[in-house]
Design a protein around this motif. Structure first.
Motif, short mmCIF file in Angstrom:
data_model
loop_
_atom_site.label_atom_id
_atom_site.label_comp_id
_atom_site.label_asym_id
_atom_site.label_seq_id
_atom_site.Cartn_x
_atom_site.Cartn_y
_atom_site.Cartn_z
N ARG A 85 -91.15 -34.69 44.12
CA ARG A 85 -92.14 -34.04 44.99
C ARG A 85 -93.31 -33.63 44.11
NH1 ARG A 85 -95.47 -32.59 48.35
NH2 ARG A 85 -95.18 -30.89 49.84
N VAL B 90 -83.63 -33.67 43.15
CA VAL B 90 -85.04 -33.46 43.50
C VAL B 90 -85.75 -32.81 42.31
CG1 VAL B 90 -86.67 -32.32 45.06
CG2 VAL B 90 -84.50 -33.19 45.94
N ILE C 59 -87.08 -34.43 52.42
CA ILE C 59 -86.56 -34.30 51.05
C ILE C 59 -85.03 -34.26 51.07
CG2 ILE C 59 -86.44 -32.81 49.03
CD1 ILE C 59 -89.28 -31.86 49.67
N VAL D 80 -88.10 -42.24 45.09
CA VAL D 80 -89.07 -42.00 46.15
C VAL D 80 -89.95 -40.82 45.74
CG1 VAL D 80 -87.45 -40.53 47.44
CG2 VAL D 80 -89.39 -41.55 48.62
N GLN E 267 -80.76 -40.57 46.27
CA GLN E 267 -82.01 -40.94 45.60
C GLN E 267 -82.51 -39.82 44.68
OE1 GLN E 267 -84.40 -42.01 49.14
NE2 GLN E 267 -84.45 -44.07 48.32
N ARG F 58 -83.48 -37.78 51.93
CA ARG F 58 -83.50 -38.74 50.83
C ARG F 58 -82.54 -38.34 49.72
NH1 ARG F 58 -86.98 -42.92 51.03
NH2 ARG F 58 -87.87 -43.10 53.12
N ALA F 59 -82.46 -37.06 49.42
CA ALA F 59 -81.54 -36.61 48.36
C ALA F 59 -80.09 -36.85 48.77
CB ALA F 59 -81.78 -35.13 48.06
N VAL G 134 -85.48 -37.89 44.10
CA VAL G 134 -86.68 -37.56 44.87
C VAL G 134 -87.64 -36.78 43.99
CG1 VAL G 134 -87.59 -36.44 46.95
CG2 VAL G 134 -85.29 -37.44 46.97
#
Length: 475
Positions: A304, A224, A292, A250, A300, A295-296, A302
């Motif tokens: 933000r 992330v 979050i 994403v 992925q 998805r992580a 991610v």
């Protein structure tokens, strides 16, 4: 964006070029290079075009006009018409006929009557880069093309062809689409690609096979990036932020993230709006945290996106704590916080030896409910006060500071849409702050800068207005 950039497949397609001079010859080279079947319509052609005709590369037909032109040349399978006719009236007539027939047409130096335009092209076949200015500045396009030509290796096309040879092998070795994309990102940034660019393809092939045979099929590790994108102007994005945005799988973005910022995100990344406003929250913070993490955990990358800086009233600290607790790799990429960006564009120094010894950042969103800021301490400091999210309570903020000893006539700058083209700066005082916001219909996003330094922006505006007035009177 006036034109959508596309690449047209003209191979074995019928195309027409109207005109027989040097300008027409330039377009002929491009169209023939794309493999088109070409007809040149002109009463006279130069030696280059005549030589291409003799070599069987194209055919030349005498000029005809009106309905004869449509019936003779403009069959339904014509893919492109290029008008390089010197006579403006003839050029407009051809364009009109093309429009009526629904054919794509480019009229040289006339973007106003063209439906397609030729870009500047950097050719590293099969890699092509197109640069356009919507027909407004061809010399600028040429300069940009020259700069890009200097930057790109001459063997870039060979690198693309090399990668193509191994696409199926990599797809079989890396069945997870995210892992596959990361494999190729590593490849193009790594030593095998450098070997290809040096012309050492035999060594590159051996190295590539070793890598593919050693590739695992594990789920990729997610990560992330909490990115501050500044107060709105895309020019204030950092290089580090741009790199992370281009690597995103994403993207979760807030209410204040504009389309111009989102344009820098990788095109095929998924975008999820998670904006929050005082009276309208598409998703609360707990739900955002959960999304979050979800998805992580799937591997992925991610991203933000947050306005300003993630750690200045951006709840970035809360999100980072959740991610660390879950053992998710997290990176914080700082951004230009609104106080710094808006003050700079307004010409307000937040600190100044003559007016302010420091600066305090305060949120105004807690004025109703919760604990209010310590107005007594803030009023007595020789600081510039910057109030975030305070427009709804602007009048209350002014009253509180005056109640606790700050001068009623203390200058205030109210900055709406700071750093953006539609930025508005309203000047007020603590005493009249609520009235100013109401009368000028200031909504948001808004930053309040309170202190003597706020008057410096007003003084600069007066000087600029006076200069403009003197200049106007001189003429």
């Amino acid at each position: 964006m006036k034109y959508l950039p596309l690449f047209a497949d003209l191979n074995e397609r019928n195309c027409l070029i109207i005109g027989g001079g040097e300008v027409a010859a330039q377009k002929i080279r491009l169209v023939l290079g794309a493999g088109a079947r070409l007809t040149v319509i002109a009463t006279k052609v130069n030696n280059e075009i005549r030589g291409l005709e003799a070599a069987g590369r194209l055919r030349v037909e005498p000029s005809v006009y009106g309905s004869q032109a449509i019936s003779k040349f403009c069959s339904s399978d014509v893919a492109l018409i290029v008008v390089a006719e010197a006579n403006p009236l003839d050029a407009e007539a051809w364009a009109s006929w093309a429009h009526k027939g629904g054919f794509p047409v480019n009229v040289v130096d006339r973007p106003d009557i063209s439906t397609v335009v030729f870009p500047g092209i950097v050719d590293r076949d099969p890699v092509l880069i197109a640069i356009g200015s919507s027909g407004t500045a061809p010399v600028l396009v040429r300069r940009l093309r020259e700069k890009i030509e200097e930057l790109l290796p001459s063997r870039l096309g060979r690198l693309a062809q090399f990668a193509m040879r191994f696409r199926n092998a990599v797809a079989n070795a890396e069945t997870n689409i995210i892992s596959r994309r990361r494999f190729w990102e590593g490849f193009f940034d790594g030593p095998v690609a450098r070997l290809v660019l040096k012309g050492q393809e035999h060594q590159a092939t051996k190295a590539m096979l070793r890598i593919i045979n050693g590739v695992g099929r594990s789920t990729p590790e997610g990560s992330v990036a909490l990115i501050g994108v500044g107060p709105g102007d895309p020019d204030l994005l950092t290089l580090r932020a741009l790199r992370a945005m281009q690597d995103a799988d994403v993207v979760l973005y807030d209410r204040l993230i504009g389309d111009k910022i989102l344009d820098y995100v990788r095109r095929d990344a998924e975008r999820i709006y998670v904006g929050k406003a005082p009276a309208d929250q598409s998703m609360n913070q707990q739900a955002i945290n959960a999304l979050i993490l979800e998805r992580a955990h799937t591997g992925q990358n991610v991203v933000r996106l947050k306005g300003g800086d993630p750690f200045v009233f951006g709840r970035g600290g809360e999100e980072m704590a959740v991610l660390k607790e879950a053992s998710i790799k997290v990176e914080v990429i700082p951004g230009v916080t609104a106080a710094i960006g808006c003050a700079a564009t307004a010409g307000i120094p937040l600190t100044h030896r003559d007016y302010a010894e420091g600066v305090s950042f305060v949120t105004g969103s807690t004025c109703d409910g919760g604990t209010e800021p310590d107005w007594a301490s803030l009023a007595t400091l020789r600081h510039t006060l910057v109030i975030y999210m305070g427009v709804a309570k602007a009048g209350v903020i002014g009253e509180r500071l005056v109640e606790h000893g700050m001068r009623p006539e203390t200058p205030v700058a109210v900055i709406e849409n700071g750093t953006l083209p539609d930025q508005i700066i309203a000047h007020s005082t603590l005493k009249t702050l609520g009235v100013t916001v109401t009368e000028q219909c200031i909504g948001g996003p808004v930053l309040l800068i309170i202190g003597d330094v706020a008057a410096l922006s007003r003084e600069e505006s007066r000087k600029a207005d006076a200069h403009i007035e003197r200049y106007a009177h001189a003429f």
